[in-house]
Enzyme design. Structure first.
Site, PDB file in Angstrom:
ATOM      1  CG  ASN A   1      -1.680   1.233   1.428  1.00 15.02           C
ATOM      2  OD1 ASN A   1      -1.183   2.172   2.024  1.00 15.02           O
ATOM      3  ND2 ASN A   1      -2.891   1.256   0.937  1.00 15.02           N
TER       4      ASN A   1
ATOM      5  CG  LEU B   1      -1.390   0.608  -4.767  1.00 14.10           C
ATOM      6  CD1 LEU B   1      -1.318   1.500  -3.535  1.00 14.10           C
ATOM      7  CD2 LEU B   1      -0.012   0.110  -5.146  1.00 14.10           C
ATOM      8  CB  ALA B   2      -3.329  -5.694  -3.602  1.00 17.57           C
ATOM      9  CB  CYS B   3      -5.664  -1.768  -0.782  1.00 17.13           C
ATOM     10  SG  CYS B   3      -4.818  -0.279  -1.350  1.00 17.13           S
ATOM     11  N   GLY B   4      -6.960  -1.559  -4.009  1.00 12.56           N
ATOM     12  CA  GLY B   4      -7.882  -0.806  -4.849  1.00 12.56           C
ATOM     13  C   GLY B   4      -7.472   0.640  -5.044  1.00 12.56           C
TER      14      GLY B   4
END
Length: 97
Positions: A39, A70-73
């Site tokens: 993040n 990113l993976a978290c959106g």
């Protein structure tokens, strides 16, 4: 180390060897390439940046991260470097960078 989380970077910087990866890195005499991915807030965190600076000073080689989704959106810095870039850096190390 692909991907390298803030946790793994912190463990290596602190000399913590409590899993196979950190034990291997600590025992190795080889050059180590680290490709961070996390993040944006974690990457920008002052402690993470200090850990990265410490490892660079000790000779660890970093590639990336880049800005992207990113993976978290979220969108920001912390996206894993392109595979081609990581491979290119790995080849440089193998060929005696």
């Amino acid at each position: 180390i692909v991907p390298a989380t803030a946790n793994i970077i912190a463990k290596i910087a602190g000399g913590i060897c409590d899993d196979l990866l950190t034990c291997t890195v600590c025992a190795s005499l080889a050059k180590v390439l680290i490709a961070p991915a996390m993040n944006e807030n974690m990457y920008q965190n002052k402690i993470t940046q200090e850990n990265i600076a410490k490892l660079k000073k000790l000779g660890y080689i970093f590639v990336g991260p880049k800005k992207g989704k990113l993976a978290c959106g979220d969108v920001g810095i912390g996206c894993l470097a392109e595979v081609e870039t990581i491979v290119k850096e790995t080849k440089k190390i193998i060929n005696g960078r």
